[in-house]
Design a protein around this motif. Structure first.
Motif, PDB file in Angstrom:
ATOM      1  N   ALA A 143      32.764 -16.552  28.561  1.00  0.00           N
ATOM      2  CA  ALA A 143      32.650 -17.238  27.278  1.00  0.00           C
ATOM      3  C   ALA A 143      33.884 -16.968  26.422  1.00  0.00           C
ATOM      4  CB  ALA A 143      31.382 -16.792  26.555  1.00  0.00           C
ATOM      5  N   GLU A 144      34.366 -15.725  26.458  1.00  0.00           N
ATOM      6  CA  GLU A 144      35.569 -15.378  25.708  1.00  0.00           C
ATOM      7  C   GLU A 144      36.795 -16.087  26.274  1.00  0.00           C
ATOM      8  OE1 GLU A 144      34.766 -10.918  24.024  1.00  0.00           O
ATOM      9  OE2 GLU A 144      34.735 -11.137  26.208  1.00  0.00           O
ATOM     10  N   GLY A 145      36.794 -16.324  27.585  1.00  0.00           N
ATOM     11  CA  GLY A 145      37.882 -17.084  28.184  1.00  0.00           C
ATOM     12  C   GLY A 145      37.948 -18.498  27.641  1.00  0.00           C
ATOM     13  N   VAL A 146      36.796 -19.118  27.432  1.00  0.00           N
ATOM     14  CA  VAL A 146      36.774 -20.459  26.843  1.00  0.00           C
ATOM     15  C   VAL A 146      37.284 -20.410  25.408  1.00  0.00           C
ATOM     16  CG1 VAL A 146      35.275 -22.358  26.118  1.00  0.00           C
ATOM     17  CG2 VAL A 146      34.924 -21.265  28.348  1.00  0.00           C
ATOM     18  N   PHE A 147      36.824 -19.451  24.639  1.00  0.00           N
ATOM     19  CA  PHE A 147      37.306 -19.286  23.262  1.00  0.00           C
ATOM     20  C   PHE A 147      38.826 -19.140  23.251  1.00  0.00           C
ATOM     21  CE2 PHE A 147      38.737 -16.496  19.869  1.00  0.00           C
ATOM     22  CZ  PHE A 147      38.146 -17.041  18.729  1.00  0.00           C
ATOM     23  N   ASN A 148      39.350 -18.251  24.092  1.00  0.00           N
ATOM     24  CA  ASN A 148      40.793 -18.006  24.110  1.00  0.00           C
ATOM     25  C   ASN A 148      41.582 -19.211  24.601  1.00  0.00           C
ATOM     26  OD1 ASN A 148      40.592 -15.371  23.151  1.00  0.00           O
ATOM     27  ND2 ASN A 148      40.311 -14.518  25.200  1.00  0.00           N
ATOM     28  N   GLY A 149      40.951 -20.061  25.414  1.00  0.00           N
ATOM     29  CA  GLY A 149      41.618 -21.280  25.853  1.00  0.00           C
ATOM     30  C   GLY A 149      41.630 -22.363  24.798  1.00  0.00           C
TER      31      GLY A 149
END
Length: 458
Positions: A143-149
């Motif tokens: 989920a944090e990967g999506v945020f950071n993307g």
């Protein structure tokens, strides 16, 4: 009695017998109904042409994330784990090379809203302690990967900010900013804030909300526009009303309200409560007279039988997201709408009288026992969503976070953008400027690339 009348009454009685009986006050009744609906939904999933690609649906990608999210909720609320292997397989398969749900096979045509639904599915898995596989990234880190993307795509070239609907300049909708993309990132940020207690997520959630509130996407009257355009500096508005647009902002505000109770600052708790109550009040429009003002309907398309496959899923999110939000906001805020979900669940069950087995669901629940003649995975998902919502009060606890039993581990540098990922420091003016620069570079790069391809192809 004439033969035709006898035949008609027989058909109506058979249809009523074949429909799924739902007692919203009985947990066993709800679980049995949910199991029937979920099983039929998985049958559609297993029969798809793209079944050799876990998590990939025919002619759509984002629906895989929304289906898995709904099934994770179902597992948590019922304890039925028969679909868990399929959920894990599909989620991990589609996580992409950089653990941000931006797989290279489909990234060239995805929108910000497509990607964020997978991030919200991973967020749901983390909040509900859905099992993780050894050797795979944690649900929260995905989920944090999506945020950071998505944060580097915050567009300062027009309207003072906001996410565009589409990611690439060659896509239709690239010059639009829409409610579901911005509301989706808002909700994801709010849920990450509550789970991790990382203030950067909360700051971004507030930033997205405030920006949305300065545009027609989140009006002061609590009416949500579906879209607005860069060309008009986000002053115009496409006003089709959809349940999921309201759901994403309402739910995100619920998580921010809960976060503000833990970290009180200058009345922000009341800010979020005002947003929740205002948006829920405006959502009365989705409970029309045709259903006695108690049965939910996507009023833009259902009464005229024009819902496409995407739109047939929208009620899923409104019901299930608000259902889980009811666990973390004052009960008087959601009691009325949770009552409407009970009536909607009963009506939805009566719509599940189609197909050869008499258990396939339609989408127009306001028709009650008169099956609307449609079947599909999306219809099953919507019914499962409202059954999940009505099951929520039977849940003993949850959603979890890092302080109350959440097992999934945070990685604020998750995904493919470690330079732009969140750390312990709050966002700064430099961060905002950096996001705008990244967006500008991104646009220049793609315009150049497209020009090269056009010239090279002559």
């Amino acid at each position: 009695m004439s033969r035709w009348l006898t035949t008609l009454l027989t058909c109506l009685l058979v249809q009523n017998v074949l429909a799924i009986d739902v007692n919203p006050e009985d947990e066993t009744s709800l679980k049995n109904a949910a199991k029937t609906v979920a099983t039929t939904m998985i049958d559609f999933y297993n029969a798809r042409d793209s079944k050799d690609i876990p998590g990939k649906f025919d002619e759509t990608w984002w629906e895989g994330g929304s289906m898995f999210m709904t099934l994770i909720q179902y597992w948590y609320l019922t304890g039925d784990s028969q679909f868990n292997d399929a959920i894990q397989e599909g989620m991990y398969w589609q996580k992409g090379d950089d653990n941000d749900f931006f797989p290279s096979n489909y990234s060239q045509y995805l929108g910000n809203d497509d990607q964020v639904f997978w991030g919200l599915a991973a967020m749901t898995a983390g909040e509900l302690n859905f099992p993780e596989r050894e050797g795979e990234p944690s649900w929260i880190s995905l989920a944090e990967g999506v945020f950071n993307g998505q944060i580097p795509r915050w567009d300062m070239t027009a309207c003072g900010g906001g996410l565009r609907w589409q990611i690439w300049p060659y896509q239709d909708g690239y010059n639009l900013k829409n409610a579901i993309s911005n509301g989706g990132l808002f909700q994801l940020s709010a849920r990450l804030a509550l789970y991790t207690k990382n203030a950067t997520y909360a700051e971004w959630a507030e930033k997205i909300w405030d920006w949305s509130h300065s545009t027609p996407l989140l009006r002061k009257t609590w009416v949500i526009a579906d879209t607005t355009t860069n060309a008009a500096n986000c002053k115009d508005h496409g006003d089709h009303q959809w349940t999921y647009n309201y759901a994403t902002y309402i739910s995100g505000a619920g998580y921010m309200h809960n976060y503000a109770r833990l970290f009180p600052t200058n009345g922000t708790e009341s800010k979020w409560l005002e947003g929740i109550t205002g948006l829920i009040k405006t959502s009365d429009q989705f409970f029309p007279e045709s259903g006695g003002k108690q049965i939910i309907s996507d009023i833009t398309c259902e009464p005229i039988n024009k819902c496409d496959r995407n739109q047939k899923t929208f009620k899923t999110y409104f019901t299930s997201w608000l259902g889980f939000m009811s666990l973390i906001v004052p009960s008087n805020v959601t009691s009325e709408i949770m009552g409407k979900f009970k009536a909607s669940a009963v009506a939805a069950g009566q719509q599940c009288s189609g197909g050869s087995d008499g258990k396939h669901c339609g989408i127009r629940w306001t028709k009650k026992s008169e099956w609307d003649g449609t079947i599909g995975l999306e219809q099953q998902m919507s019914v499962l969503g409202v059954l999940n919502a009505v099951l929520v009060p039977f849940a003993a606890e949850g959603p979890y976070n890092a302080d109350n039993g959440g097992k999934s581990k945070s990685d604020p540098h998750g995904g493919s953008n470690p330079e732009g990922s969140v750390g312990p420091e709050p966002i700064t003016t430099g961060d905002r400027v950096g996001a705008g620069i990244l967006t500008a570079i991104f646009v220049i790069f793609w315009v150049g690339a497209i020009s090269w391809m056009v010239v090279g192809g002559k």
